[in-house]
Scaffold this motif. Structure first.
Motif, PDB file in Angstrom:
ATOM      1  N   ALA A  78       0.878  -1.285   0.203  1.00  0.00           N
ATOM      2  CA  ALA A  78      -0.016   0.076   0.187  1.00  0.00           C
ATOM      3  C   ALA A  78       1.166   1.326   0.043  1.00  0.00           C
ATOM      4  N   HIS A  79       0.294   2.305  -0.360  1.00  0.00           N
ATOM      5  CA  HIS A  79       1.163   3.456  -0.438  1.00  0.00           C
ATOM      6  C   HIS A  79       0.508   4.609   0.366  1.00  0.00           C
ATOM      7  N   LEU A  80       1.044   5.614   0.930  1.00  0.00           N
ATOM      8  CA  LEU A  80       0.638   6.703   1.777  1.00  0.00           C
ATOM      9  C   LEU A  80       0.400   7.974   0.621  1.00  0.00           C
ATOM     10  N   VAL A  81      -1.039   8.319   0.756  1.00  0.00           N
ATOM     11  CA  VAL A  81      -1.184   9.932  -0.090  1.00  0.00           C
ATOM     12  C   VAL A  81      -1.438  10.778   1.003  1.00  0.00           C
ATOM     13  N   VAL A  82      -0.396  11.606   0.895  1.00  0.00           N
ATOM     14  CA  VAL A  82      -0.640  12.949   1.815  1.00  0.00           C
ATOM     15  C   VAL A  82      -1.435  13.892   1.445  1.00  0.00           C
ATOM     16  N   ARG A  83      -2.408  14.284   2.085  1.00  0.00           N
ATOM     17  CA  ARG A  83      -3.251  15.548   1.731  1.00  0.00           C
ATOM     18  C   ARG A  83      -3.420  16.613   2.999  1.00  0.00           C
ATOM     19  N   GLY A  84      -4.409  17.369   3.161  1.00  0.00           N
ATOM     20  CA  GLY A  84      -4.511  18.223   3.939  1.00  0.00           C
ATOM     21  C   GLY A  84      -4.789  17.972   5.438  1.00  0.00           C
TER      22      GLY A  84
END
Length: 330
Positions: free
Chosen positions: A320-326
């Motif tokens: 899995a991969h991290l998707v950084v948002r606000g």
């Protein structure tokens, strides 16, 4: 002994086309079907027992038994399974177990009565289900969670490592009191995410505490209550790692009720990149899992086992991969 892959190579087609041709599917071009039949004859290919039974019964059906059809993660898995199954000439029956062993057993009983060609299963953890499928020699592939106490083809995600990375991200943003909302004890995905969260705290040299952890069902209502309990205690967390997108809905509802804003007041990262996560203000940071790929790979493994192309069981662990948002950025 020749395999379906040998026939496909000789005929210059895919194994899916071979399967459809040998099952008499009208969707196969007559010229391709002729090549397949000629190749099978030349190689002396003989389908295994399940495949012969399949043609006698004039059915080509797979059963997919998942824990929550409303969860976008499982919806995407189902789409991956269906696309591969349809291409191979199989139909798919979708069953929702609600993570209850009794309902899972009922659907397995139905699948066996209907003589489906194989079962894809997100197990509840009940050993009786695996034993029943083995007793009837029904091909099975486990998705998202392993079958308890029995070897089988399995497709998983490295939840522990993904949770560790998400926790380290929150720590790197300056959050110092990170909490975790995860699923029921004994569910491998829930336990792995909790273990990964603790790995992340140790790696970031942050203190851990049982007061920062709550378990609930993998649904919004349970997570809302758990988040309220966490956020209204003395010395509440300043960030949360949340077990899935359904739980994230409950967490966001709890934050709104307490007039707390994600990112500004409480950092939030949730597992699963649901379509609505980018529509929030701020958008939700997520651990994106390859759900479609899980389903597609599991379906291919099951079809190979049905055709007799595979004997040894395998466990495939995807990343899995991290998707950084606000919602987790300061």
């Amino acid at each position: 002994m020749a395999t379906i892959s040998d026939v496909a190579t000789r005929a210059g087609v895919s194994t899916a086309t071979v399967s459809r041709a040998l099952n008499g599917k009208e969707t196969v071009d007559p010229e391709l079907a002729g090549r397949v039949l000629a190749a099978a004859e030349e190689l002396g290919y003989r389908p295994n027992g399940p495949a012969r039974n399949l043609r006698k019964q004039e059915t080509a059906v797979l059963a997919l038994i998942i824990s929550d059809v409303e969860n976008p993660f499982f919806t995407a898995i189902a789409r991956g399974v269906e696309d591969v199954a349809h291409e191979a000439g199989y139909s798919l029956v979708l069953c929702n177990s609600d993570d209850t062993p009794e309902k899972e057993r009922e659907y397995v009983d139905v699948a066996l009565q209907e003589r489906v060609a194989g079962v894809l299963l997100s197990p509840t953890g009940s050993p009786g289900t695996a034993e029943l499928l083995a007793r009837h020699s029904t091909p099975v592939v486990a998705v998202d969670r392993p079958l308890p106490d029995r070897a089988s083809d399995t497709v998983l995600v490295d939840n522990r490592l993904a949770a560790k990375h998400a926790t380290l991200h929150l720590a790197g943003q300056g959050y110092g009191r990170i909490g975790c909302l995860t699923g029921p004890s004994g569910v491998p995905t829930a336990d792995d995410r909790l273990a990964g969260y603790r790995d992340g705290l140790r790696a970031a040299k942050l203190p851990g505490s049982t007061s920062l952890v709550r378990r609930s069902n993998f649904k919004a209502d349970g997570a809302q209550q758990a988040a309220h309990a966490l956020l209204r205690q003395n010395d509440p967390p300043d960030a949360l790692l949340v077990g899935n997108s359904a739980m994230a809905v409950g967490v966001l509802e709890a934050l709104a009720a307490l007039k707390l804003k994600p990112g500004r007041d409480v950092g939030v990262v949730a597992f699963d990149d649901a379509p609505w996560t980018t529509l929030l203000d701020p958008p939700l940071s997520v651990v994106a899992q390859p759900a479609y790929d899980i389903g597609a790979l599991a379906a291919r493994l099951l079809l190979d086992r049905i055709s007799g192309d595979r004997e040894e069981t395998s466990t495939t662990t995807l990343s899995a991969h991290l998707v950084v948002r606000g919602s987790s950025s300061r």
